[in-house]
Design an enzyme around this catalytic site. Structure first.
Site, PDB file in Angstrom:
ATOM      1  N   PRO A 128     -19.266 -18.750  40.794  1.00  0.00           N
ATOM      2  CA  PRO A 128     -19.710 -18.789  39.400  1.00  0.00           C
ATOM      3  C   PRO A 128     -19.915 -20.199  38.853  1.00  0.00           C
ATOM      4  CG  PRO A 128     -17.406 -18.144  39.511  1.00  0.00           C
ATOM      5  CD  PRO A 128     -17.925 -18.166  40.914  1.00  0.00           C
ATOM      6  N   ASN A 129     -20.921 -20.303  38.053  1.00  0.00           N
ATOM      7  CA  ASN A 129     -21.301 -21.518  37.317  1.00  0.00           C
ATOM      8  C   ASN A 129     -21.917 -22.607  38.191  1.00  0.00           C
ATOM      9  OD1 ASN A 129     -20.434 -20.613  34.681  1.00  0.00           O
ATOM     10  ND2 ASN A 129     -18.355 -20.809  35.480  1.00  0.00           N
ATOM     11  N   ARG A 132     -24.084 -29.218  34.148  1.00  0.00           N
ATOM     12  CA  ARG A 132     -22.714 -28.927  33.728  1.00  0.00           C
ATOM     13  C   ARG A 132     -21.747 -30.037  34.166  1.00  0.00           C
ATOM     14  NH1 ARG A 132     -18.846 -25.363  37.180  1.00  0.00           N
ATOM     15  NH2 ARG A 132     -17.069 -25.233  35.787  1.00  0.00           N
ATOM     16  N   TYR A 146     -18.763 -32.836  38.483  1.00  0.00           N
ATOM     17  CA  TYR A 146     -19.463 -32.157  39.571  1.00  0.00           C
ATOM     18  C   TYR A 146     -20.679 -32.907  40.106  1.00  0.00           C
ATOM     19  CZ  TYR A 146     -16.516 -28.372  37.963  1.00  0.00           C
ATOM     20  OH  TYR A 146     -15.425 -27.618  37.603  1.00  0.00           O
ATOM     21  N   ASN A 184     -17.732 -21.714  48.321  1.00  0.00           N
ATOM     22  CA  ASN A 184     -17.170 -22.384  47.157  1.00  0.00           C
ATOM     23  C   ASN A 184     -16.924 -21.278  46.134  1.00  0.00           C
ATOM     24  OD1 ASN A 184     -16.552 -23.741  44.822  1.00  0.00           O
ATOM     25  ND2 ASN A 184     -18.084 -25.342  45.115  1.00  0.00           N
ATOM     26  N   ALA A 222     -14.324 -21.101  40.177  1.00  0.00           N
ATOM     27  CA  ALA A 222     -13.161 -20.690  39.382  1.00  0.00           C
ATOM     28  C   ALA A 222     -12.422 -19.499  39.988  1.00  0.00           C
ATOM     29  CB  ALA A 222     -13.583 -20.373  37.953  1.00  0.00           C
ATOM     30  N   HIS A 224      -8.927 -19.767  41.937  1.00  0.00           N
ATOM     31  CA  HIS A 224      -7.621 -19.798  41.284  1.00  0.00           C
ATOM     32  C   HIS A 224      -7.230 -18.462  40.666  1.00  0.00           C
ATOM     33  CE1 HIS A 224      -8.885 -23.908  41.736  1.00  0.00           C
ATOM     34  NE2 HIS A 224      -9.868 -23.697  40.881  1.00  0.00           N
ATOM     35  N   ASP A 233      -8.891 -11.301  49.560  1.00  0.00           N
ATOM     36  CA  ASP A 233      -8.778 -10.131  50.423  1.00  0.00           C
ATOM     37  C   ASP A 233     -10.080  -9.845  51.165  1.00  0.00           C
ATOM     38  OD1 ASP A 233      -6.139  -9.871  49.654  1.00  0.00           O
ATOM     39  OD2 ASP A 233      -6.480  -8.117  48.373  1.00  0.00           O
ATOM     40  N   GLU A 241     -13.430 -23.152  52.993  1.00  0.00           N
ATOM     41  CA  GLU A 241     -13.465 -23.255  51.526  1.00  0.00           C
ATOM     42  C   GLU A 241     -13.879 -24.664  51.136  1.00  0.00           C
ATOM     43  OE1 GLU A 241     -10.375 -23.091  47.751  1.00  0.00           O
ATOM     44  OE2 GLU A 241      -9.762 -22.168  49.647  1.00  0.00           O
ATOM     45  N   HIS A 252     -14.951 -27.394  47.752  1.00  0.00           N
ATOM     46  CA  HIS A 252     -15.020 -27.710  46.325  1.00  0.00           C
ATOM     47  C   HIS A 252     -15.626 -29.086  46.165  1.00  0.00           C
ATOM     48  CE1 HIS A 252     -12.779 -24.196  45.156  1.00  0.00           C
ATOM     49  NE2 HIS A 252     -11.999 -24.432  46.197  1.00  0.00           N
ATOM     50  N   LEU A 253     -16.442 -29.242  45.150  1.00  0.00           N
ATOM     51  CA  LEU A 253     -17.053 -30.534  44.867  1.00  0.00           C
ATOM     52  C   LEU A 253     -16.028 -31.545  44.381  1.00  0.00           C
ATOM     53  CD1 LEU A 253     -20.173 -29.096  43.045  1.00  0.00           C
ATOM     54  CD2 LEU A 253     -20.167 -30.185  45.292  1.00  0.00           C
ATOM     55  N   SER A 254     -15.145 -31.104  43.492  1.00  0.00           N
ATOM     56  CA  SER A 254     -14.146 -31.996  42.918  1.00  0.00           C
ATOM     57  C   SER A 254     -12.817 -31.849  43.671  1.00  0.00           C
ATOM     58  CB  SER A 254     -13.932 -31.681  41.436  1.00  0.00           C
ATOM     59  OG  SER A 254     -13.333 -30.408  41.281  1.00  0.00           O
ATOM     60  N   ARG A 287      -7.017 -32.432  39.046  1.00  0.00           N
ATOM     61  CA  ARG A 287      -7.472 -31.836  37.785  1.00  0.00           C
ATOM     62  C   ARG A 287      -6.344 -31.031  37.141  1.00  0.00           C
ATOM     63  NH1 ARG A 287     -12.957 -29.045  38.548  1.00  0.00           N
ATOM     64  NH2 ARG A 287     -12.885 -29.208  36.286  1.00  0.00           N
ATOM     65  N   ARG A 340      -5.709 -25.415  38.479  1.00  0.00           N
ATOM     66  CA  ARG A 340      -6.654 -25.527  39.591  1.00  0.00           C
ATOM     67  C   ARG A 340      -5.967 -25.911  40.903  1.00  0.00           C
ATOM     68  NH1 ARG A 340     -11.823 -25.333  37.292  1.00  0.00           N
ATOM     69  NH2 ARG A 340     -11.896 -26.099  35.156  1.00  0.00           N
TER      70      ARG A 340
END
Length: 147
Positions: free
Chosen positions: A10-11, A18, A23, A74, A77, A80, A87, A98, A100-102, A107, A111
């Site tokens: 998402p996002n 954003r 990001y 990725n 959100a 978390h 699952d 997995e 993540h950009l950040s 943070r 997170r």
């Protein structure tokens, strides 16, 4: 030739607009372009999926087991919050990385925990768009070593 599925949560469709201080300035399309170029160099095939909907991501993970050799995800959100995505990853036999950009540990404290990490073969974060490229290299090496 390995087939890798890159699943964006998402996002991430809002990348480049954003919170660019967190990001980066690249759009999702630009990141996918960089992944595609590296995939060609590594002689693997990549396909992309992005959704803001948890159920769609779960269905995609399930379906990937029938068509791909590995997944780069990725969960954004959902990392978390989603036991369901965790699952779904656990329910398939594909190796999953997995991404993540950040750096999530630099943070907010909420997170810091990933439901997905324990069912993935690895986790790469904090390198911006390069996190995806590192994940692709790592996943291809993992698949090659597994042969």
């Amino acid at each position: 030739m390995y087939k890798i599925y890159v699943v964006h949560g998402p996002n991430l469709n809002m990348l480049g607009v954003r919170e660019t201080d967190v990001y980066g300035c690249l759009s999702l399309e630009e990141i996918n372009g960089k992944i595609t170029i590296l995939a060609q160099e590594l002689e693997c095939k990549v396909s992309f999926f992005q959704s803001n909907h948890e159920g769609e991501m779960i269905d995609t993970i399930h379906d990937a087991a029938n068509h791909y050799d590995g997944i780069i995800i990725n969960p954004a959100a959902y990392t978390h919050t989603s036991v369901a995505i965790r699952d779904a990853i656990a329910s398939i036999t594909l190796p999953v990385v997995e991404v993540h950009l950040s750096n999530t540990h630099a943070r907010e404290s909420f997170r810091h925990h990933s439901y997905c990490a324990a069912v993935c073969i690895g986790r790469i974060e904090g390198f911006g768009a390069h996190s995806y490229l590192l994940a692709l290299r790592g996943l291809c090496d993992f698949l090659q070593d597994k042969k």
